[in-house]
Design an enzyme around this catalytic site. Structure first.
Site, PDB file in Angstrom:
ATOM      1  N   GLY A  95       0.781  -1.247   0.000  1.00  0.00           N
ATOM      2  CA  GLY A  95       0.000   0.000   0.000  1.00  0.00           C
ATOM      3  C   GLY A  95       0.804   1.284   0.000  1.00  0.00           C
ATOM      4  O   GLY A  95       0.322   2.316  -0.477  1.00  0.00           O
TER       5      GLY A  95
ATOM      6  N   GLU B  98       4.050   4.017   6.072  1.00  0.00           N
ATOM      7  CA  GLU B  98       2.768   3.297   5.997  1.00  0.00           C
ATOM      8  C   GLU B  98       1.791   4.083   5.132  1.00  0.00           C
ATOM      9  O   GLU B  98       1.847   5.319   5.077  1.00  0.00           O
ATOM     10  CB  GLU B  98       2.161   3.166   7.401  1.00  0.00           C
ATOM     11  CG  GLU B  98       2.554   1.916   8.153  1.00  0.00           C
ATOM     12  CD  GLU B  98       1.770   0.672   7.706  1.00  0.00           C
ATOM     13  OE1 GLU B  98       1.219   0.668   6.589  1.00  0.00           O
ATOM     14  OE2 GLU B  98       1.718  -0.282   8.491  1.00  0.00           O
ATOM     15  N   ASP B  99       0.879   3.348   4.496  1.00  0.00           N
ATOM     16  CA  ASP B  99      -0.186   4.031   3.773  1.00  0.00           C
ATOM     17  C   ASP B  99      -1.199   4.643   4.741  1.00  0.00           C
ATOM     18  O   ASP B  99      -1.516   5.822   4.675  1.00  0.00           O
ATOM     19  CB  ASP B  99      -0.885   3.052   2.795  1.00  0.00           C
ATOM     20  CG  ASP B  99      -1.262   1.718   3.431  1.00  0.00           C
ATOM     21  OD1 ASP B  99      -1.064   1.517   4.647  1.00  0.00           O
ATOM     22  OD2 ASP B  99      -1.776   0.846   2.688  1.00  0.00           O
TER      23      ASP B  99
ATOM     24  N   ASP C  77      -4.925   2.499  10.921  1.00  0.00           N
ATOM     25  CA  ASP C  77      -6.344   2.302  11.191  1.00  0.00           C
ATOM     26  C   ASP C  77      -6.492   2.006  12.696  1.00  0.00           C
ATOM     27  O   ASP C  77      -6.471   2.919  13.508  1.00  0.00           O
ATOM     28  CB  ASP C  77      -6.796   1.139  10.285  1.00  0.00           C
ATOM     29  CG  ASP C  77      -8.280   0.883  10.301  1.00  0.00           C
ATOM     30  OD1 ASP C  77      -9.037   1.752  10.730  1.00  0.00           O
ATOM     31  OD2 ASP C  77      -8.698  -0.210   9.875  1.00  0.00           O
TER      32      ASP C  77
ATOM     33  N   LYS D 161      -6.430   7.332  10.317  1.00  0.00           N
ATOM     34  CA  LYS D 161      -7.881   7.116  10.491  1.00  0.00           C
ATOM     35  C   LYS D 161      -8.204   7.201  11.975  1.00  0.00           C
ATOM     36  O   LYS D 161      -8.431   6.182  12.636  1.00  0.00           O
ATOM     37  CB  LYS D 161      -8.210   5.715   9.969  1.00  0.00           C
ATOM     38  CG  LYS D 161      -9.363   5.655   9.016  1.00  0.00           C
ATOM     39  CD  LYS D 161      -9.636   4.221   8.608  1.00  0.00           C
ATOM     40  CE  LYS D 161     -10.223   4.158   7.230  1.00  0.00           C
ATOM     41  NZ  LYS D 161     -10.624   2.815   6.834  1.00  0.00           N
TER      42      LYS D 161
ATOM     43  N   PHE E  10     -14.025   3.658   4.227  1.00  0.00           N
ATOM     44  CA  PHE E  10     -13.033   2.818   3.554  1.00  0.00           C
ATOM     45  C   PHE E  10     -12.497   3.584   2.354  1.00  0.00           C
ATOM     46  O   PHE E  10     -13.258   4.145   1.565  1.00  0.00           O
ATOM     47  CB  PHE E  10     -13.665   1.496   3.112  1.00  0.00           C
ATOM     48  CG  PHE E  10     -12.641   0.509   2.662  1.00  0.00           C
ATOM     49  CD1 PHE E  10     -11.912  -0.222   3.588  1.00  0.00           C
ATOM     50  CD2 PHE E  10     -12.382   0.322   1.311  1.00  0.00           C
ATOM     51  CE1 PHE E  10     -10.933  -1.116   3.178  1.00  0.00           C
ATOM     52  CE2 PHE E  10     -11.410  -0.567   0.891  1.00  0.00           C
ATOM     53  CZ  PHE E  10     -10.683  -1.293   1.828  1.00  0.00           C
TER      54      PHE E  10
ATOM     55  N   ASP F 192      -6.073  -0.460  -1.531  1.00  0.00           N
ATOM     56  CA  ASP F 192      -6.810  -1.380  -2.397  1.00  0.00           C
ATOM     57  C   ASP F 192      -8.115  -1.855  -1.772  1.00  0.00           C
ATOM     58  O   ASP F 192      -8.322  -1.755  -0.565  1.00  0.00           O
ATOM     59  CB  ASP F 192      -5.957  -2.624  -2.682  1.00  0.00           C
ATOM     60  CG  ASP F 192      -5.900  -3.558  -1.473  1.00  0.00           C
ATOM     61  OD1 ASP F 192      -5.590  -3.081  -0.363  1.00  0.00           O
ATOM     62  OD2 ASP F 192      -6.190  -4.763  -1.628  1.00  0.00           O
TER      63      ASP F 192
ATOM     64  N   ARG G 166      -5.297   0.277  -6.574  1.00  0.00           N
ATOM     65  CA  ARG G 166      -4.088   0.897  -6.025  1.00  0.00           C
ATOM     66  C   ARG G 166      -3.507   1.929  -6.986  1.00  0.00           C
ATOM     67  O   ARG G 166      -2.780   2.830  -6.579  1.00  0.00           O
ATOM     68  CB  ARG G 166      -3.006  -0.165  -5.765  1.00  0.00           C
ATOM     69  CG  ARG G 166      -3.331  -1.152  -4.664  1.00  0.00           C
ATOM     70  CD  ARG G 166      -2.065  -1.934  -4.334  1.00  0.00           C
ATOM     71  NE  ARG G 166      -2.324  -3.177  -3.635  1.00  0.00           N
ATOM     72  CZ  ARG G 166      -2.447  -3.300  -2.320  1.00  0.00           C
ATOM     73  NH1 ARG G 166      -2.379  -2.231  -1.562  1.00  0.00           N
ATOM     74  NH2 ARG G 166      -2.633  -4.471  -1.760  1.00  0.00           N
TER      75      ARG G 166
HETATM   76  P1  IMP Z   1      -4.341  -1.433  11.355  1.00  0.00           P
HETATM   77  O1  IMP Z   1      -3.509  -2.533  11.962  1.00  0.00           O
HETATM   78  O2  IMP Z   1      -5.792  -1.616  11.682  1.00  0.00           O
HETATM   79  O3  IMP Z   1      -3.874  -0.045  11.719  1.00  0.00           O
HETATM   80  O4  IMP Z   1      -4.295  -1.687   9.811  1.00  0.00           O
HETATM   81  C1  IMP Z   1      -3.613  -0.968   8.918  1.00  0.00           C
HETATM   82  C2  IMP Z   1      -3.724  -1.628   7.545  1.00  0.00           C
HETATM   83  O5  IMP Z   1      -5.115  -1.917   7.221  1.00  0.00           O
HETATM   84  C3  IMP Z   1      -3.247  -0.697   6.459  1.00  0.00           C
HETATM   85  O6  IMP Z   1      -1.855  -0.807   6.253  1.00  0.00           O
HETATM   86  C4  IMP Z   1      -4.079  -1.134   5.274  1.00  0.00           C
HETATM   87  O7  IMP Z   1      -3.459  -2.231   4.634  1.00  0.00           O
HETATM   88  C5  IMP Z   1      -5.380  -1.620   5.861  1.00  0.00           C
HETATM   89  N1  IMP Z   1      -6.446  -0.569   5.794  1.00  0.00           N
HETATM   90  C6  IMP Z   1      -6.980   0.098   6.822  1.00  0.00           C
HETATM   91  N2  IMP Z   1      -7.924   0.974   6.397  1.00  0.00           N
HETATM   92  C7  IMP Z   1      -7.968   0.853   5.049  1.00  0.00           C
HETATM   93  C8  IMP Z   1      -8.749   1.513   4.029  1.00  0.00           C
HETATM   94  O8  IMP Z   1      -9.584   2.405   4.266  1.00  0.00           O
HETATM   95  N3  IMP Z   1      -8.524   1.105   2.758  1.00  0.00           N
HETATM   96  C9  IMP Z   1      -7.618   0.136   2.436  1.00  0.00           C
HETATM   97  N4  IMP Z   1      -6.862  -0.489   3.355  1.00  0.00           N
HETATM   98  C10 IMP Z   1      -7.034  -0.143   4.665  1.00  0.00           C
END
Ligand code: IMP
Length: 190
Positions: A44, A95-96, A99, A127, A148, A155, A161
């Site tokens: 990502g 990181e992209d 979340d 987020k 989302f 993606d 992407r």
């Molecule tokens: P976390 O461990 O919940 O912080 O997850 C982070 C990962 O979840 C990111 O690196 C993304 O791969 C994926 N992710 C979280 N939100 C989104 C979104 O809105 N669109 C696409 N991928 C997401």
């Protein structure tokens, strides 16, 4: 049906370009001659790190890793590791999106355990409303809500992407059940 109500552009290419350039300048000023290593989390962060690294005006190295999740509770392991040794290095995780913060928490610990001199994180998107664990985020591009998002590296089931800007998905069911309509809208020239 027209897919327009299903996806909505939230950050356009001009705003992405401007913000990524600002982040590059911030990192340049903060790191000076410490020669940081950007560790970009695949897949990502690919467009983000490509743009970011070209806006960093000091010496920097770039490396990659990929993660995979397994088991109940989504335990995380490194599926593809960096090629550079990180001991004694100033690491910046790229990181992209952050979340829940769970991925980043584990990753920071893994890299710190390798004896990095410092570990910081840059995420294009934060987020905030979805955060479950409090994890430091030294640099972030934009704060976003809990929709989302797709595009600019993000993606849905491996697709979208390559969109040059960021879009919010207002109805994930339509994306899953009628991807052709969404594609016709998002890729009008195809
Ligand atoms: P976390 O461990 O919940 O912080 O997850 C982070 C990962 O979840 C990111 O690196 C993304 O791969 C994926 N992710 C979280 N939100 C989104 C979104 O809105 N669109 C696409 N991928 C997401």
């Amino acid at each position: 049906m027209n897919a327009e109500p299903t996806v909505s552009e939230v950050v356009n290419t001009t705003d992405l370009e401007t913000r990524v350039a600002e982040l590059g300048r911030e990192i340049s000023a903060d790191y000076g001659d410490r020669r940081p290593v950007l560790v970009a989390v695949l897949v990502g962060s690919l467009p983000f790190v490509a743009d970011l690294v070209r806006n960093i005006e000091v010496e920097v190295e770039t490396d990659f890793l990929a993660l995979s999740r397994f088991g109940e509770g989504g335990r995380i392991r490194i599926a593809l590791d960096t090629s550079l040794p990180l001991e004694g290095r100033h690491v910046i995780i790229v990181e992209d999106i952050v979340d829940t913060g769970l991925t980043l928490t584990v990753l920071r610990r893994m890299l710190a355990d390798r004896g990095a001199a410092s570990v910081a994180t840059i995420a294009l998107l934060d987020k905030v409303p979805r955060r479950v664990v409090d994890v430091p985020l030294e640099y972030r591009g934009f704060e976003v809500g809990d929709e989302f998002l797709i595009g600019y590296g993000l993606d849905f089931e491996g697709l979208y992407r390559n969109l040059p800007s960021l879009w919010a998905v207002l109805d994930r069911d339509v994306l899953a059940s009628r991807p052709e309509e969404v594609a016709r809208y998002l890729y009008p020239g195809r």
